[in-house]
Structures are given as structure tokens and as C-alpha cells.
Design a protein around this motif. Structure first.
Motif, PDB file in Angstrom:
ATOM      1  N   HIS A  90      25.836  46.754  43.384  1.00  0.00           N
ATOM      2  CA  HIS A  90      26.482  45.943  42.509  1.00  0.00           C
ATOM      3  C   HIS A  90      27.580  46.728  41.939  1.00  0.00           C
ATOM      4  CE1 HIS A  90      24.987  48.196  39.000  1.00  0.00           C
ATOM      5  NE2 HIS A  90      24.069  48.425  39.816  1.00  0.00           N
ATOM      6  N   SER A 137      27.327  36.551  41.067  1.00  0.00           N
ATOM      7  CA  SER A 137      27.194  37.311  39.621  1.00  0.00           C
ATOM      8  C   SER A 137      26.015  37.278  39.015  1.00  0.00           C
ATOM      9  CB  SER A 137      28.308  36.400  38.930  1.00  0.00           C
ATOM     10  OG  SER A 137      27.720  35.167  38.316  1.00  0.00           O
ATOM     11  N   HIS A 138      25.839  38.007  38.008  1.00  0.00           N
ATOM     12  CA  HIS A 138      24.554  38.517  37.384  1.00  0.00           C
ATOM     13  C   HIS A 138      24.286  37.093  36.725  1.00  0.00           C
ATOM     14  CE1 HIS A 138      21.270  40.609  35.027  1.00  0.00           C
ATOM     15  NE2 HIS A 138      21.752  39.867  34.103  1.00  0.00           N
ATOM     16  N   GLN A 139      25.349  36.325  36.185  1.00  0.00           N
ATOM     17  CA  GLN A 139      25.126  35.186  35.350  1.00  0.00           C
ATOM     18  C   GLN A 139      24.553  34.326  35.934  1.00  0.00           C
ATOM     19  OE1 GLN A 139      28.817  34.501  33.152  1.00  0.00           O
ATOM     20  NE2 GLN A 139      27.650  34.938  31.193  1.00  0.00           N
ATOM     21  N   LYS A 140      25.217  33.954  37.197  1.00  0.00           N
ATOM     22  CA  LYS A 140      24.771  33.084  38.574  1.00  0.00           C
ATOM     23  C   LYS A 140      23.102  33.157  38.690  1.00  0.00           C
ATOM     24  CE  LYS A 140      25.618  29.659  41.200  1.00  0.00           C
ATOM     25  NZ  LYS A 140      25.857  28.268  40.947  1.00  0.00           N
ATOM     26  N   MET A 165      28.421  42.058  39.499  1.00  0.00           N
ATOM     27  CA  MET A 165      28.506  41.196  40.813  1.00  0.00           C
ATOM     28  C   MET A 165      27.480  41.976  41.748  1.00  0.00           C
ATOM     29  SD  MET A 165      30.502  38.802  40.216  1.00  0.00           S
ATOM     30  CE  MET A 165      30.732  38.037  41.769  1.00  0.00           C
ATOM     31  N   THR A 208      28.960  37.723  47.625  1.00  0.00           N
ATOM     32  CA  THR A 208      28.497  38.158  46.252  1.00  0.00           C
ATOM     33  C   THR A 208      27.896  37.038  45.433  1.00  0.00           C
ATOM     34  OG1 THR A 208      30.598  38.256  45.122  1.00  0.00           O
ATOM     35  CG2 THR A 208      30.078  40.301  46.242  1.00  0.00           C
ATOM     36  N   GLU A 230      26.609  40.581  32.065  1.00  0.00           N
ATOM     37  CA  GLU A 230      27.278  39.455  32.530  1.00  0.00           C
ATOM     38  C   GLU A 230      28.405  39.771  33.637  1.00  0.00           C
ATOM     39  OE1 GLU A 230      26.277  40.215  29.531  1.00  0.00           O
ATOM     40  OE2 GLU A 230      24.933  38.368  29.214  1.00  0.00           O
ATOM     41  N   ASN A 231      28.975  41.243  33.616  1.00  0.00           N
ATOM     42  CA  ASN A 231      30.068  41.254  34.501  1.00  0.00           C
ATOM     43  C   ASN A 231      29.685  41.927  35.757  1.00  0.00           C
ATOM     44  OD1 ASN A 231      31.736  40.728  32.531  1.00  0.00           O
ATOM     45  ND2 ASN A 231      31.645  42.749  31.542  1.00  0.00           N
TER      46      ASN A 231
END
Lengths: 119, 212
Positions: free
Chosen positions: A118, A95-98, A41, A93, A38-39
Motif C-alpha cells: 500500500h 483506495s481504502h475508502q473504496k 491505496m 489499485t 483515507e489516503n
């Protein structure tokens, strides 16, 4: 008539007893990840192994959804490898979540993510 | 009048297949379908990949009535696997059924249908089922089913011309031929999906889908 109603009820049961699609996707992806995803990028090139990619309509869905993102320079879909390659614009960048959410919003699931850059 | 408009639409926009009744977020799909029983058009918009809403027009040739209404398609469940995908959809429509003036005297009925559709496919095999209950007042009422099995003789990548050989079976107790078998060929390239076939009685099938 009875057959139709039985099918309808069976499908409804599947719908309401199953986990939501988005939750399924997220759980599956988390199971494949070795990092606190989740953190993370991403920048540069990102390769996403996607499940459910079976036809050109699937590929078009991913192209359309990712194409609307300002950070995305280009996207390439390889059906043979079930691989989506995303190139992010310089200085941008994601995010992983995005990234995961965009795949899920397109109607598909993430198997795993590979990225050269990343943080 | 409505039938004339429908015929114009059908001429301008070849027949479509109802595979994948929901598109990607903000995607539009235009479908035209022509088979032994009916001519139909369906134009829908998908706010999300879970559902779509749009216009549905049909003309049932044997009983000579047309339907014009709003159809909502809902993706109830999708299973994404590494090399395959399966879906369950609900399709519901409500609108007006209009009898052919020459047969019944022009009159309108509140009408609608409700359907469940399921499919499974990988890049080599395809199978699907749909059951549909239609109610059009005293014009028509029936439950029909159709199922398909398909195989791709070769596997192409994104952007290639994809070809499928399929066999469709239809069951409609009200039809003059309650059970029909239709071999067909599906061509799929880019945003276009075209299906051509003929049932064993010689009735043509022509479906066209374009997604944008």
C-alpha cells in the motif's frame, strides 16, 4: 394487536435513535486503523477482517459486490476466520475508502485491513 | 385463474423460507413456503442491501383465499459483531385478496399485511421472531406470530453443506390449531436453502430459497 403495535414502535425507535449503519461501520473501522486510512491505496493482496459474517449468503454478497469491480482479480471468503481475501489485478489499485465502502454496501462492517502493498 | 397460476408457480418452484428478506445489491431471491396454513411464493429484487421489492403470492387453505401483491422488505437495523449478526426487518405488502369461488363466490378485496421480523444468529445458534398483521377486507383479518430457535450440530465453512436443527412455534388465533410446534431441518449450501419439517399435528413444512 397491541403487542404488534408496541413492537413496531420499539423497532422504529431503535431505527431512528441509532446511528446509521454506514456510519457505525466507518467509525468502527477507523478505531482499528493505525494510519491515515483515507489516503491509503492498496495493490496486490488485501486481507479484510469483516464482522457479521455468519453464513454462505453473507459470503455470496461479498463475492457479488467485489466481483463487479474492474480492479478485483479474485476474492476468497473464509467464514471460520471472518476473513475476506481480495487479490487486485496487476497495475490496479483500490483506495481504502473504496474497500470499506464495498464491504459496507454488501451489508457488513470492517474490523481491520491487512495489506502487503500500500502507499 | 389467479389461484391456478399460483399453483403452477408452487409446483414449478418449491416452497421457500423468508429468512433474509433482503439480498445483496442487485441480487434476486426466489422463495417458496408451504406450511400448515398456507402456500406462498415471494420473488424479490434488492437494489441495495437495505431493502427489496417484489411479488408476493399466498394461498390460505383454511379460509380459501389467495393474495397477490407487491411486497417491500426493509432492513431497519443490523448489528454486525465479530461472530454474530442481528437484524430487524419491516415487511409490508399491498395487493388483492381473492376469495375462493366455490366458497364465497369469486370476489376481490384490497388487502395487505404489515410485519416486523427480528433475528439473531451466530454460526452455532439461530433465533428469530416475526409478528404479522393481515387485513383482507371481509375475507380475513388476523395477527399471527412465529418464533424459531435453531442449533447447528456442526460448523462448516463457505461452500460446505450447512445443517440446522430448528424448532418453530406459530401462533395464529384464527387457525384450527392456534398454537403449533414444528421441528424442522434446514439444509443450506451455496445459493440454496431448504427446510423440511412437520408440526405435531402432522402437517408438512417445506421451504426453499434460492438467491442469484
Amino acid at each position: 394487536m397491541k403487542l404488534f403495535l408496541n413492537l413496531w414502535m420499539a423497532a422504529s425507535l431503535m431505527l431512528f435513535t441509532g446511528n446509521s449503519y454506514a456510519n457505525d461501520a466507518h467509525k468502527h473501522e477507523k478505531g482499528q486503523s493505525n494510519v491515515a486510512a483515507e489516503n491509503v491505496m492498496y495493490s496486490g493482496d488485501v486481507k479484510v477482517h469483516v464482522t457479521g459474517l455468519v453464513c454462505d449468503f453473507c459470503a455470496q454478497a461479498l463475492e457479488k459486490v467485489f466481483g463487479k469491480q474492474e480492479a478485483v482479480q479474485s476474492i476468497n471468503v473464509d467464514l471460520n476466520e471472518s476473513l475476506v481475501s481480495v487479490t487486485l489485478k496487476e497495475g490496479h489499485t483500490m483506495s481504502h475508502q473504496k474497500l470499506i465502502q464495498l464491504i459496507v454496501d454488501s451489508g457488513y462492517n470492517v474490523d481491520k485491513v491487512e495489506a502487503s502493498d500500500h502507499e | 385463474m389467479f389461484q391456478k397460476i399460483l399453483i403452477v408457480l408452487l409446483c414449478a418452484m418449491p416452497a421457500l423460507a423468508e429468512s433474509r428478506p433482503v439480498s445483496y445489491p442487485t441480487g434476486w431471491t426466489t422463495m417458496a413456503m408451504n406450511d400448515a396454513d398456507k402456500n406462498a411464493v415471494h420473488v424479490h429484487y434488492s437494489p441495495t442491501f437495505k431493502y427489496s421489492v417484489g411479488y408476493k403470492g399466498e394461498y390460505w387453505r383454511e379460509d380459501e383465499w389467495s393474495f397477490h401483491g407487491i411486497q417491500v422488505n426493509y432492513l431497519a437495523k443490523r448489528w454486525n459483531k465479530k461472530a454474530s449478526q442481528a437484524n430487524v426487518y419491516f415487511k409490508n405488502a399491498i395487493g388483492l385478496a381473492i376469495g375462493d369461488e366455490s366458497q364465497t363466490g369469486s370476489h376481490q378485496q384490497l388487502a395487505g399485511f404489515s410485519a416486523i421480523a427480528a433475528d439473531w444468529e451466530d454460526r452455532r445458534l439461530f433465533t428469530s421472531y416475526e409478528g404479522r398483521l393481515t387485513h383482507a377486507g371481509d375475507l380475513d383479518q388476523f395477527f399471527m406470530q412465529k418464533a424459531r430457535l435453531g442449533v447447528a450440530p456442526y460448523i462448516g465453512n463457505y461452500g460446505d453443506l450447512h445443517t440446522w436443527l430448528m424448532l418453530q412455534v406459530d401462533h395464529n388465533p384464527k387457525s384450527s390449531n392456534p398454537v403449533t410446534w414444528t421441528p424442522l431441518v434446514r439444509f443450506f449450501k451455496g445459493v440454496h436453502l431448504l427446510e423440511l419439517g412437520s408440526n405435531l399435528q402432522g402437517d408438512a413444512l417445506l421451504n426453499w430459497v434460492i438467491r442469484f
